[in-house]
Design a protein around this motif. Structure first.
Motif, PDB file in Angstrom:
ATOM      1  N   LYS A   1     -38.544 -20.938 -28.206  1.00 52.59           N
ATOM      2  CA  LYS A   1     -37.148 -20.377 -28.333  1.00 52.59           C
ATOM      3  C   LYS A   1     -37.319 -18.989 -28.152  1.00 52.59           C
ATOM      4  CE  LYS A   1     -32.943 -20.308 -31.216  1.00 52.59           C
ATOM      5  NZ  LYS A   1     -32.321 -21.068 -32.364  1.00 52.59           N
ATOM      6  N   LEU A   2     -36.731 -18.111 -27.074  1.00 50.36           N
ATOM      7  CA  LEU A   2     -36.798 -17.003 -26.918  1.00 50.36           C
ATOM      8  C   LEU A   2     -35.545 -16.403 -27.408  1.00 50.36           C
ATOM      9  CD1 LEU A   2     -37.842 -17.144 -23.144  1.00 50.36           C
ATOM     10  CD2 LEU A   2     -39.165 -16.920 -24.934  1.00 50.36           C
ATOM     11  N   VAL A   3     -35.917 -15.150 -28.183  1.00 50.23           N
ATOM     12  CA  VAL A   3     -34.870 -14.037 -28.707  1.00 50.23           C
ATOM     13  C   VAL A   3     -34.877 -13.157 -27.855  1.00 50.23           C
ATOM     14  CG1 VAL A   3     -33.943 -13.125 -30.852  1.00 50.23           C
ATOM     15  CG2 VAL A   3     -34.796 -15.455 -30.966  1.00 50.23           C
ATOM     16  N   ILE A   4     -33.835 -12.457 -27.111  1.00 56.88           N
ATOM     17  CA  ILE A   4     -33.783 -11.441 -26.420  1.00 56.88           C
ATOM     18  C   ILE A   4     -32.674 -10.759 -26.601  1.00 56.88           C
ATOM     19  CG2 ILE A   4     -33.433 -11.217 -23.730  1.00 56.88           C
ATOM     20  CD1 ILE A   4     -34.293 -14.262 -23.687  1.00 56.88           C
ATOM     21  N   TRP A   5     -32.760  -9.393 -26.159  1.00 54.21           N
ATOM     22  CA  TRP A   5     -31.553  -8.404 -26.277  1.00 54.21           C
ATOM     23  C   TRP A   5     -31.637  -7.661 -24.821  1.00 54.21           C
ATOM     24  CZ3 TRP A   5     -32.705  -3.320 -25.468  1.00 54.21           C
ATOM     25  CH2 TRP A   5     -34.105  -2.817 -25.966  1.00 54.21           C
ATOM     26  N   ARG A   6     -30.369  -7.166 -24.554  1.00 50.08           N
ATOM     27  CA  ARG A   6     -30.092  -6.678 -23.274  1.00 50.08           C
ATOM     28  C   ARG A   6     -29.035  -5.664 -23.393  1.00 50.08           C
ATOM     29  NH1 ARG A   6     -34.437  -8.306 -22.116  1.00 50.08           N
ATOM     30  NH2 ARG A   6     -35.168  -9.570 -20.441  1.00 50.08           N
ATOM     31  N   ASP A   7     -28.997  -4.443 -22.716  1.00 50.62           N
ATOM     32  CA  ASP A   7     -28.115  -3.442 -22.799  1.00 50.62           C
ATOM     33  C   ASP A   7     -27.145  -3.994 -21.835  1.00 50.62           C
ATOM     34  OD1 ASP A   7     -29.025  -1.772 -24.726  1.00 50.62           O
ATOM     35  OD2 ASP A   7     -30.178  -0.592 -23.265  1.00 50.62           O
ATOM     36  N   LEU A   8     -25.744  -3.675 -22.141  1.00 50.44           N
ATOM     37  CA  LEU A   8     -24.591  -4.197 -21.441  1.00 50.44           C
ATOM     38  C   LEU A   8     -24.633  -3.196 -20.169  1.00 50.44           C
ATOM     39  CD1 LEU A   8     -21.705  -4.849 -23.743  1.00 50.44           C
ATOM     40  CD2 LEU A   8     -23.154  -6.545 -22.813  1.00 50.44           C
ATOM     41  N   GLU A   9     -24.065  -3.713 -19.015  1.00 51.16           N
ATOM     42  CA  GLU A   9     -23.884  -2.853 -17.737  1.00 51.16           C
ATOM     43  C   GLU A   9     -22.468  -3.042 -17.334  1.00 51.16           C
ATOM     44  OE1 GLU A   9     -26.476  -4.755 -14.887  1.00 51.16           O
ATOM     45  OE2 GLU A   9     -28.449  -3.529 -15.451  1.00 51.16           O
ATOM     46  N   LYS A  10     -21.898  -1.973 -16.777  1.00 51.84           N
ATOM     47  CA  LYS A  10     -20.452  -1.827 -16.215  1.00 51.84           C
ATOM     48  C   LYS A  10     -20.778  -2.738 -14.933  1.00 51.84           C
ATOM     49  CE  LYS A  10     -19.375   2.616 -17.954  1.00 51.84           C
ATOM     50  NZ  LYS A  10     -18.951   3.934 -17.650  1.00 51.84           N
ATOM     51  N   GLU A  11     -19.518  -3.507 -14.905  1.00 49.80           N
ATOM     52  CA  GLU A  11     -19.154  -4.378 -13.435  1.00 49.80           C
ATOM     53  C   GLU A  11     -18.973  -3.286 -12.349  1.00 49.80           C
ATOM     54  OE1 GLU A  11     -16.999  -8.295 -12.267  1.00 49.80           O
ATOM     55  OE2 GLU A  11     -15.839  -6.978 -13.463  1.00 49.80           O
ATOM     56  N   ASN A  12     -19.833  -3.852 -11.101  1.00 49.13           N
ATOM     57  CA  ASN A  12     -19.502  -2.944 -10.134  1.00 49.13           C
ATOM     58  C   ASN A  12     -18.069  -3.418  -9.462  1.00 49.13           C
ATOM     59  OD1 ASN A  12     -19.366  -1.531  -7.613  1.00 49.13           O
ATOM     60  ND2 ASN A  12     -21.428  -2.211  -6.901  1.00 49.13           N
TER      61      ASN A  12
END
Length: 415
Positions: free
Chosen positions: A257-268
């Motif tokens: 079970k992978l726990v992941i975090w990512r920064d939000l990006e603005k939509e183009n």
């Protein structure tokens, strides 16, 4: 005269003999004193007891409530067979009275088989804590939020389990924020799963589970997309940011079970160009002489045939004086005009070659049993080959060594 010489020789010999005896006696005395000082450190129990008594009210004294979480303390095998007696806090010290008493300071654990060592006491981990890793909460400048989630795949039922955990440091358009999240499994952009709405918070805690039905054959071709929205007082939805996460590089199993975090990006929000757009990052390490390209994604590709059998990949080529040096390819993704790759490629390039080198990124469509079709191409490099955004991207890469510089580029059809 001979008698005088003999007398002088005898006197000198006697003096030398006396000096030799004196040095020998001094060395023996020093060795004896060293042995005495060693015994004083290990033998008397009273001295050691006094030390522990002085520390009885200090922070070093261990509390009984923390004993259950203590870490075993190991005595090396060279000291086995020695005698031990109990002191305060269950520490042990050698004693000469009972030569074969076994220490009884705590239960034996898996540590006791370590090179013949055994447990004689415990150490309070609270006294030896390392600083916590705060990299997950280190938000760079310009950050618009960060999202945490976990994924797991059940092979037997062919279900992808997605847990939406939390979002932190949202940047809403107004003072208040009521966020929710839509989750897509690309390339299907028509259907999605949605979280509940959290009222008046910039740091929503969701802890919600979602299930996508997807076959194991198609799993690595799919991409998770999280879109974070804010609901205003007029019930209008405002997109705050998105996270796109391709599954092809992950080892998804029921036991993993992978726990992941990512920064939000603005939509183009700009419409794609005529032949589509490609997003990639450039970085140059001047110390290693290494040029790195991260192919992130493409959008708005004009596929020659809308079919799940159609594959799309990107070919990255390093050129020098317009002569081919080396090329590398991404994985082939099926049936989508908006593929997500997130693949990294490195090329050897000396710093003196950056004025004559260039990178060509070609987007290609492959059909089974048919010829590969070009969908678009972009070239980045120095003033010798490029202008506009492509030249700006190359120069920014050089001015920021070891830093990934990310940009979108419009594809052109000239191959």
């Amino acid at each position: 005269t001979e008698q005088a010489v003999a007398v002088a020789g005898g006197i000198i010999g006697g003096i030398l003999l006396f000096v030799l005896i004196g040095m020998t006696a001094y060395l023996l005395w020093k060795k004896f004193c060293h042995l005495l000082s060693y015994e004083k450190l290990t033998s008397p129990v009273k001295t050691t007891n006094a030390i522990f008594q002085d520390q009885a009210n200090s922070e070093i004294q261990l509390k009984s409530t923390s004993r259950s979480r203590s870490v075993p303390f190991i005595i090396p095998p060279t000291l086995h067979g020695r005698d031990w007696i109990n002191l305060t806090n269950k520490e042990q010290v050698q004693d000469d009275s009972d030569p074969y008493m076994i220490p009884q300071s705590g239960p034996r654990s898996s540590f006791h088989s370590l090179a013949g060592a055994y447990v004689v006491g415990t150490i309070n981990p609270a006294l030896y804590k390392f600083p916590e890793d705060k990299s997950e909460m280190d938000f760079p400048d310009g950050n618009i939020g960060r999202l945490w989630f976990s994924i797991e795949y059940e092979q037997e039922s062919e279900r992808l389990l997605v847990s939406l955990m939390k979002v932190r440091k949202l940047q809403p358009p107004a003072d208040s924020c009521s966020p929710f999240v839509k989750i897509y499994l690309l390339p299907d952009e028509r259907s999605y799963l949605q979280s509940t709405t959290k009222r008046k918070t910039l740091n929503p805690q969701f802890d919600e589970n979602f299930v996508f039905q997807v076959s194991s054959k198609m799993l690595l071709q799919r991409t998770l997309k999280f879109m974070v929205y804010h609901v205003d007082k007029q019930k209008k939805h405002h997109l705050l940011g998105q996270v796109i996460f391709p599954l092809k590089n992950e080892a998804l199993t029921e036991d993993n079970k992978l726990v992941i975090w990512r920064d939000l990006e603005k939509e183009n929000l700009e419409p794609p160009s005529e032949y589509g757009d490609i997003q990639f990052s450039l970085s140059y390490n001047d110390y290693l002489g290494r040029l790195t390209v991260v192919v992130l994604r493409a959008r708005g590709l004009k596929l020659q045939e809308e079919s799940h059998a159609v594959g799309v990949y990107v070919k990255v080529s390093l050129m020098n004086h317009n002569k081919f040096i080396k090329s590398k390819k991404t994985a082939v993704l099926l049936g989508t005009p908006n593929p997500v790759y997130n693949e990294t490629f490195s090329f050897k390039a000396d710093q003196t070659e950056l004025d004559t080198a260039s990178l060509s990124l070609s987007v290609l469509q492959s059909n089974k049993g048919e010829k590969t079709l070009p969908l678009g191409r972009v070239v980045v490099g120095p003033f010798m080959y490029t202008r506009g955004k492509e030249l700006e991207h190359w120069n920014e890469m050089i001015s920021k060594p070891k830093e990934l510089v990310k940009r979108w580029h419009a594809l052109c059809h000239s191959m």
